[in-house]
Design a protein around this motif. Structure first.
Motif, PDB file in Angstrom:
ATOM      1  N   VAL A  53       0.784  -1.241  -0.049  1.00 32.69           N
ATOM      2  CA  VAL A  53       0.005   0.008   0.031  1.00 32.69           C
ATOM      3  C   VAL A  53       0.821   1.199   0.022  1.00 32.69           C
ATOM      4  CG1 VAL A  53      -1.628   1.344   1.420  1.00 32.69           C
ATOM      5  CG2 VAL A  53      -2.110  -1.101   0.969  1.00 32.69           C
ATOM      6  N   ALA A  54       2.021   1.355   0.755  1.00 35.53           N
ATOM      7  CA  ALA A  54       2.765   2.393   0.989  1.00 35.53           C
ATOM      8  C   ALA A  54       3.415   2.781  -0.332  1.00 35.53           C
ATOM      9  CB  ALA A  54       3.924   2.342   2.007  1.00 35.53           C
ATOM     10  N   ILE A  55       4.061   1.657  -0.951  1.00 39.46           N
ATOM     11  CA  ILE A  55       4.777   1.826  -2.262  1.00 39.46           C
ATOM     12  C   ILE A  55       3.812   1.941  -3.304  1.00 39.46           C
ATOM     13  CG2 ILE A  55       6.319   0.947  -3.908  1.00 39.46           C
ATOM     14  CD1 ILE A  55       7.612  -0.671  -1.350  1.00 39.46           C
ATOM     15  N   GLY A  56       2.735   1.545  -3.342  1.00 43.87           N
ATOM     16  CA  GLY A  56       1.662   1.566  -4.410  1.00 43.87           C
ATOM     17  C   GLY A  56       1.096   2.857  -4.306  1.00 43.87           C
ATOM     18  N   VAL A  57       0.667   3.458  -3.388  1.00 44.62           N
ATOM     19  CA  VAL A  57      -0.097   4.775  -3.358  1.00 44.62           C
ATOM     20  C   VAL A  57       0.984   5.657  -3.483  1.00 44.62           C
ATOM     21  CG1 VAL A  57      -0.894   6.536  -1.817  1.00 44.62           C
ATOM     22  CG2 VAL A  57      -1.858   4.178  -1.705  1.00 44.62           C
ATOM     23  N   SER A  58       2.226   5.646  -3.035  1.00 40.78           N
ATOM     24  CA  SER A  58       3.391   6.530  -3.364  1.00 40.78           C
ATOM     25  C   SER A  58       3.372   7.082  -4.934  1.00 40.78           C
ATOM     26  CB  SER A  58       4.621   6.340  -2.664  1.00 40.78           C
ATOM     27  OG  SER A  58       4.465   6.297  -1.155  1.00 40.78           O
ATOM     28  N   GLN A  59       3.440   5.595  -5.472  1.00 41.34           N
ATOM     29  CA  GLN A  59       3.819   5.552  -6.857  1.00 41.34           C
ATOM     30  C   GLN A  59       2.809   6.205  -7.893  1.00 41.34           C
ATOM     31  OE1 GLN A  59       7.113   5.143  -8.200  1.00 41.34           O
ATOM     32  NE2 GLN A  59       7.480   5.227  -6.267  1.00 41.34           N
ATOM     33  N   ALA A  60       1.526   5.811  -7.149  1.00 39.29           N
ATOM     34  CA  ALA A  60       0.237   6.405  -8.052  1.00 39.29           C
ATOM     35  C   ALA A  60       0.148   8.039  -7.861  1.00 39.29           C
ATOM     36  CB  ALA A  60      -0.979   5.775  -7.330  1.00 39.29           C
ATOM     37  N   ILE A  62      -0.032   7.109   7.144  1.00 36.93           N
ATOM     38  CA  ILE A  62      -0.803   6.403   8.039  1.00 36.93           C
ATOM     39  C   ILE A  62      -1.698   5.327   7.533  1.00 36.93           C
ATOM     40  CG2 ILE A  62      -2.873   7.695   8.206  1.00 36.93           C
ATOM     41  CD1 ILE A  62      -1.077   6.545  11.158  1.00 36.93           C
ATOM     42  N   VAL A  63      -2.130   5.599   6.215  1.00 29.61           N
ATOM     43  CA  VAL A  63      -3.165   4.754   5.355  1.00 29.61           C
ATOM     44  C   VAL A  63      -2.651   3.324   5.383  1.00 29.61           C
ATOM     45  CG1 VAL A  63      -4.211   4.292   3.180  1.00 29.61           C
ATOM     46  CG2 VAL A  63      -4.258   6.487   4.196  1.00 29.61           C
ATOM     47  N   PRO A  64      -1.225   2.948   5.075  1.00 23.84           N
ATOM     48  CA  PRO A  64      -0.894   1.527   4.832  1.00 23.84           C
ATOM     49  C   PRO A  64      -0.958   0.889   6.271  1.00 23.84           C
ATOM     50  CG  PRO A  64       0.744   2.745   3.960  1.00 23.84           C
ATOM     51  CD  PRO A  64      -0.259   3.955   4.470  1.00 23.84           C
ATOM     52  N   ALA A  65      -0.901   1.520   7.469  1.00 25.03           N
ATOM     53  CA  ALA A  65      -1.069   0.787   8.621  1.00 25.03           C
ATOM     54  C   ALA A  65      -2.634   0.589   8.971  1.00 25.03           C
ATOM     55  CB  ALA A  65      -0.712   1.611   9.876  1.00 25.03           C
ATOM     56  N   MET A  66      -3.508   1.556   8.275  1.00 25.21           N
ATOM     57  CA  MET A  66      -4.865   1.320   8.707  1.00 25.21           C
ATOM     58  C   MET A  66      -5.385   0.090   7.758  1.00 25.21           C
ATOM     59  SD  MET A  66      -5.870   5.204   8.099  1.00 25.21           S
ATOM     60  CE  MET A  66      -7.570   5.348   8.559  1.00 25.21           C
TER      61      MET A  66
END
Length: 147
Positions: free
Chosen positions: A13-20, A39-43
């Motif tokens: 999630v962290a890498i995917g959202v960052s790249q998006a 915070i979203v990846p932990a959620m």
């Protein structure tokens, strides 16, 4: 293994959202991004672990179990946060902001404690939400005779 899955979801999630967000920023020629990316990846990882807990145990976790998960999840998420911070700004730009501070400095420790506090709350409450939603869904399926 619970922490391996938690870590994999967190990183994906962290890498995917960052790249998006990075790609959108390039194509739209705007600076996008938000501290919510941290915070979203932990959620999401905690939500999935709450669902998995109910599938494994067939019941809601107790408060002690939920807080235990939250504290260990916070250690894992904070460690992954530091790893992403130093992995390079191209990989996860929002996480790289931590790397600006000198490791061990007051600024570094303050930022890390702020992130850890957010992770603790996110892990605790989203673990419970994931578990509660799974129990509710299972009850609704039983009432409709789908199980």
């Amino acid at each position: 293994m619970i922490w391996l899955r938690y870590s994999a979801v967190f990183l994906a999630v962290a890498i995917g959202v960052s790249q998006a967000v990075r790609l959108l920023g390039i194509t739209k020629d705007e600076m996008l991004g938000s501290a919510a990316q941290i915070i979203v990846p932990a959620m999401i990882a905690a939500l999935i672990e709450g669902q998995q807990y109910v599938r494994r145990h067939g019941a809601l976790p107790g408060a002690r179990r939920a807080w235990s998960f939250a504290f260990i999840g916070t250690l894992v998420a904070t460690s992954l946060n530091v790893a992403l911070a130093y992995a390079g700004p191209g990989l996860a730009p929002e996480f790289a902001k931590l790397a600006i501070a000198v490791p061990g400095s007051q600024q570094f420790v303050t930022l890390l404690l702020m992130y850890a506090g957010g992770y603790l709350l996110a892990n605790r409450f989203f673990f419970g939400i994931g578990a509660g939603n799974t129990v509710s869904r299972d009850k609704a399926r039983e009432e409709r005779g789908l199980k």
